[in-house]
Design a protein around this motif. Structure first.
Motif, PDB file in Angstrom:
ATOM      1  N   ALA A  67      -3.584  -9.201  -1.127  1.00 27.76           N
ATOM      2  CA  ALA A  67      -2.368 -10.220  -0.622  1.00 27.76           C
ATOM      3  C   ALA A  67      -2.593 -10.335   0.894  1.00 27.76           C
ATOM      4  CB  ALA A  67      -1.309  -9.902  -1.202  1.00 27.76           C
ATOM      5  N   ARG A  68      -1.858 -11.220   1.416  1.00 26.20           N
ATOM      6  CA  ARG A  68      -1.787 -11.270   2.937  1.00 26.20           C
ATOM      7  C   ARG A  68      -0.549 -10.220   3.358  1.00 26.20           C
ATOM      8  NH1 ARG A  68      -5.042 -15.084   5.105  1.00 26.20           N
ATOM      9  NH2 ARG A  68      -6.014 -16.510   3.519  1.00 26.20           N
ATOM     10  N   GLN A  69      -0.700 -10.223   4.683  1.00 25.15           N
ATOM     11  CA  GLN A  69       0.281  -9.502   5.464  1.00 25.15           C
ATOM     12  C   GLN A  69       0.116  -7.751   4.869  1.00 25.15           C
ATOM     13  OE1 GLN A  69       2.101 -10.724   7.916  1.00 25.15           O
ATOM     14  NE2 GLN A  69       0.966 -12.444   7.349  1.00 25.15           N
ATOM     15  N   GLU A  70      -0.968  -7.321   4.467  1.00 28.96           N
ATOM     16  CA  GLU A  70      -1.013  -5.937   4.138  1.00 28.96           C
ATOM     17  C   GLU A  70      -1.751  -5.082   5.227  1.00 28.96           C
ATOM     18  OE1 GLU A  70      -0.921  -5.094  -0.303  1.00 28.96           O
ATOM     19  OE2 GLU A  70      -2.966  -6.314   0.044  1.00 28.96           O
ATOM     20  N   ASP A 106     -22.353  -4.452   2.277  1.00 25.10           N
ATOM     21  CA  ASP A 106     -22.852  -2.972   1.753  1.00 25.10           C
ATOM     22  C   ASP A 106     -21.724  -2.302   1.125  1.00 25.10           C
ATOM     23  OD1 ASP A 106     -25.489  -3.561   2.643  1.00 25.10           O
ATOM     24  OD2 ASP A 106     -24.820  -3.146   4.660  1.00 25.10           O
ATOM     25  N   MET A 107     -20.680  -2.590   1.924  1.00 28.85           N
ATOM     26  CA  MET A 107     -19.269  -1.590   1.498  1.00 28.85           C
ATOM     27  C   MET A 107     -18.197  -2.452   1.927  1.00 28.85           C
ATOM     28  SD  MET A 107     -18.048   2.142   2.879  1.00 28.85           S
ATOM     29  CE  MET A 107     -16.622   2.685   2.430  1.00 28.85           C
ATOM     30  N   ALA A 108     -16.964  -2.242   0.888  1.00 27.83           N
ATOM     31  CA  ALA A 108     -15.708  -3.080   1.269  1.00 27.83           C
ATOM     32  C   ALA A 108     -14.660  -1.788   1.231  1.00 27.83           C
ATOM     33  CB  ALA A 108     -15.689  -3.946   0.147  1.00 27.83           C
ATOM     34  N   VAL A 109     -13.687  -2.251   2.186  1.00 32.60           N
ATOM     35  CA  VAL A 109     -12.481  -1.561   2.188  1.00 32.60           C
ATOM     36  C   VAL A 109     -11.499  -2.373   1.617  1.00 32.60           C
ATOM     37  CG1 VAL A 109     -10.974  -0.190   3.556  1.00 32.60           C
ATOM     38  CG2 VAL A 109     -13.342   0.049   4.084  1.00 32.60           C
ATOM     39  N   VAL A 110     -10.436  -2.050   0.728  1.00 34.66           N
ATOM     40  CA  VAL A 110      -9.425  -2.818   0.075  1.00 34.66           C
ATOM     41  C   VAL A 110      -8.124  -2.209   0.581  1.00 34.66           C
ATOM     42  CG1 VAL A 110      -8.409  -3.619  -1.969  1.00 34.66           C
ATOM     43  CG2 VAL A 110     -10.669  -3.267  -1.731  1.00 34.66           C
ATOM     44  N   VAL A 111      -7.314  -2.861   1.696  1.00 35.85           N
ATOM     45  CA  VAL A 111      -6.068  -2.449   2.123  1.00 35.85           C
ATOM     46  C   VAL A 111      -4.911  -2.694   1.226  1.00 35.85           C
ATOM     47  CG1 VAL A 111      -4.492  -2.488   4.157  1.00 35.85           C
ATOM     48  CG2 VAL A 111      -7.067  -2.941   4.556  1.00 35.85           C
ATOM     49  N   ARG A 112      -4.479  -1.985   0.902  1.00 36.67           N
ATOM     50  CA  ARG A 112      -3.178  -1.927   0.139  1.00 36.67           C
ATOM     51  C   ARG A 112      -1.867  -1.549   0.782  1.00 36.67           C
ATOM     52  NH1 ARG A 112      -0.994   2.405  -4.737  1.00 36.67           N
ATOM     53  NH2 ARG A 112       0.654   0.956  -5.448  1.00 36.67           N
ATOM     54  N   VAL A 151      -7.484   1.833   1.224  1.00 41.36           N
ATOM     55  CA  VAL A 151      -6.920   2.294   2.290  1.00 41.36           C
ATOM     56  C   VAL A 151      -5.485   2.038   1.967  1.00 41.36           C
ATOM     57  CG1 VAL A 151      -6.312   2.110   4.719  1.00 41.36           C
ATOM     58  CG2 VAL A 151      -8.931   2.354   3.857  1.00 41.36           C
ATOM     59  N   GLU A 152      -4.594   2.852   1.935  1.00 43.11           N
ATOM     60  CA  GLU A 152      -3.064   2.720   1.752  1.00 43.11           C
ATOM     61  C   GLU A 152      -2.577   2.494   3.088  1.00 43.11           C
ATOM     62  OE1 GLU A 152      -1.669   5.850  -0.904  1.00 43.11           O
ATOM     63  OE2 GLU A 152      -2.253   4.477  -2.670  1.00 43.11           O
ATOM     64  N   ASN A 153      -1.771   1.463   3.253  1.00 41.10           N
ATOM     65  CA  ASN A 153      -0.920   1.102   4.362  1.00 41.10           C
ATOM     66  C   ASN A 153       0.518   1.107   4.156  1.00 41.10           C
ATOM     67  OD1 ASN A 153      -0.910   0.467   6.976  1.00 41.10           O
ATOM     68  ND2 ASN A 153      -1.309  -1.844   6.753  1.00 41.10           N
ATOM     69  N   PHE A 154       1.378   1.420   5.386  1.00 38.37           N
ATOM     70  CA  PHE A 154       2.634   1.472   5.198  1.00 38.37           C
ATOM     71  C   PHE A 154       3.345   2.469   4.252  1.00 38.37           C
ATOM     72  CE2 PHE A 154       1.489  -3.042   5.932  1.00 38.37           C
ATOM     73  CZ  PHE A 154       2.131  -3.235   6.996  1.00 38.37           C
ATOM     74  N   VAL A 155       2.698   3.481   4.311  1.00 35.94           N
ATOM     75  CA  VAL A 155       3.010   4.760   3.519  1.00 35.94           C
ATOM     76  C   VAL A 155       4.182   5.570   4.475  1.00 35.94           C
ATOM     77  CG1 VAL A 155       1.999   7.101   2.974  1.00 35.94           C
ATOM     78  CG2 VAL A 155       0.490   5.171   2.825  1.00 35.94           C
ATOM     79  N   GLU A 156       5.125   5.883   3.607  1.00 36.82           N
ATOM     80  CA  GLU A 156       6.475   6.679   4.249  1.00 36.82           C
ATOM     81  C   GLU A 156       5.573   8.081   4.742  1.00 36.82           C
ATOM     82  OE1 GLU A 156       9.251   5.803   4.993  1.00 36.82           O
ATOM     83  OE2 GLU A 156       9.244   3.825   3.873  1.00 36.82           O
ATOM     84  N   PRO A 157       6.141   8.382   6.080  1.00 35.32           N
ATOM     85  CA  PRO A 157       5.660   9.689   6.743  1.00 35.32           C
ATOM     86  C   PRO A 157       6.409  10.801   5.599  1.00 35.32           C
ATOM     87  CG  PRO A 157       7.208   8.709   7.951  1.00 35.32           C
ATOM     88  CD  PRO A 157       6.912   7.490   7.002  1.00 35.32           C
ATOM     89  N   ILE A 158       5.587  11.927   5.691  1.00 33.34           N
ATOM     90  CA  ILE A 158       5.966  12.935   4.913  1.00 33.34           C
ATOM     91  C   ILE A 158       6.810  13.969   5.874  1.00 33.34           C
ATOM     92  CG2 ILE A 158       5.135  15.244   3.943  1.00 33.34           C
ATOM     93  CD1 ILE A 158       2.629  13.776   3.116  1.00 33.34           C
ATOM     94  N   SER A 159       8.018  14.112   5.601  1.00 32.77           N
ATOM     95  CA  SER A 159       8.902  14.903   6.581  1.00 32.77           C
ATOM     96  C   SER A 159       8.445  16.411   6.628  1.00 32.77           C
ATOM     97  CB  SER A 159      10.258  14.950   5.963  1.00 32.77           C
ATOM     98  OG  SER A 159      10.933  13.632   5.711  1.00 32.77           O
TER      99      SER A 159
END
Length: 231
Positions: A60-63, A188-194, A222-230
């Motif tokens: 989707a957009r805005q990821e 050749d290769m793709a990265v899917v941003v989630r 690649v996972e985006n907007f992941v909450e940082p680990i405390s």
């Protein structure tokens, strides 16, 4: 060899001293603990093993896919690769704007008019990156070209650079997949941003399956907007 000679012969029709990289790229580098900066060196190594065209997409957009494409291109260039950055999002082209440019050209229009692809190349002398932009002010119908011509143009770009990074639109039922189907044959290769806060695993795996069915051999997530680990 022929590949090196081809690279030397490509002369961009447009040049700037430097691109104005969005601040979010530096923020992303810092937020990942320099993993993105290290990825530039990893991409350099991968090009020696045959990687030529890397696509960045999402469900989707805005990821964050365009930001990631920019960051990967800059870091690969910093690591020594000669990088082409291609805007393939005809619906919402952003690369020229985000790099501080008013797009002087449109690579789709150049292909349609049968001009050399170098007429659509904007080189940043300081950054070592060459942009192939789309012009957001041009109506899609005015520069629509057939898929085979687009694929051939992308192949020509790839032959003249160590690494070509393609900012593709999202691959989802809401997007026109036909617009990118021909381009996928050159990837050749793709990265899917989630965006982990918005896209679920099922959506991501459908996008991965769509890419693989198009012949893309390697697909990463690649996972985006992941909450940082405390601590």
């Amino acid at each position: 060899d022929e590949a090196d000679q081809s690279t030397r012969q490509l002369e961009s029709a447009w040049e700037v001293d430097a691109f104005s990289w969005p601040e979010v790229c530096a923020q992303l580098d810092e937020a990942t603990g320099n993993k993105l900066r290290d990825s530039g060196e990893e991409l350099c190594v991968a090009t020696e093993d045959g990687l030529k065209v890397l696509a960045v997409t999402g469900t989707a957009r805005q990821e964050g896919r365009t930001t990631l494409a920019l960051s990967l291109a800059r870091n690969a260039a910093r690591a020594g690769s000669r990088v082409a950055l291609v805007d393939a999002d005809r619906v919402n082209p952003q690369l020229a704007f985000l790099l501080g440019l008013e797009a002087p050209c449109d690579w789709h229009a150049v292909v349609r008019e049968g001009l050399p692809i170098t007429e659509a190349a904007v080189a940043s002398l300081r950054d070592g990156v060459v942009l192939f932009p789309l012009d957001a002010t041009i109506d899609m119908a005015d520069c629509e070209c057939d898929g085979d011509s687009m694929s051939a143009a992308l192949g020509e770009i790839a032959r003249n650079f160590d690494l070509t990074i393609v900012d593709m639109p999202p691959i989802s039922p809401d997007e026109d997949a036909e617009r990118t189907s021909s381009l996928r044959r050159s990837i050749d290769m793709a990265v899917v941003v989630r965006d982990v806060q918005a896209s679920n695993e099922e959506q991501v795996m459908r996008t991965v399956a769509s890419l693989r069915s198009s012949g893309v051999g390697a697909v990463g997530i690649v996972e985006n907007f992941v909450e940082p680990i405390s601590e």
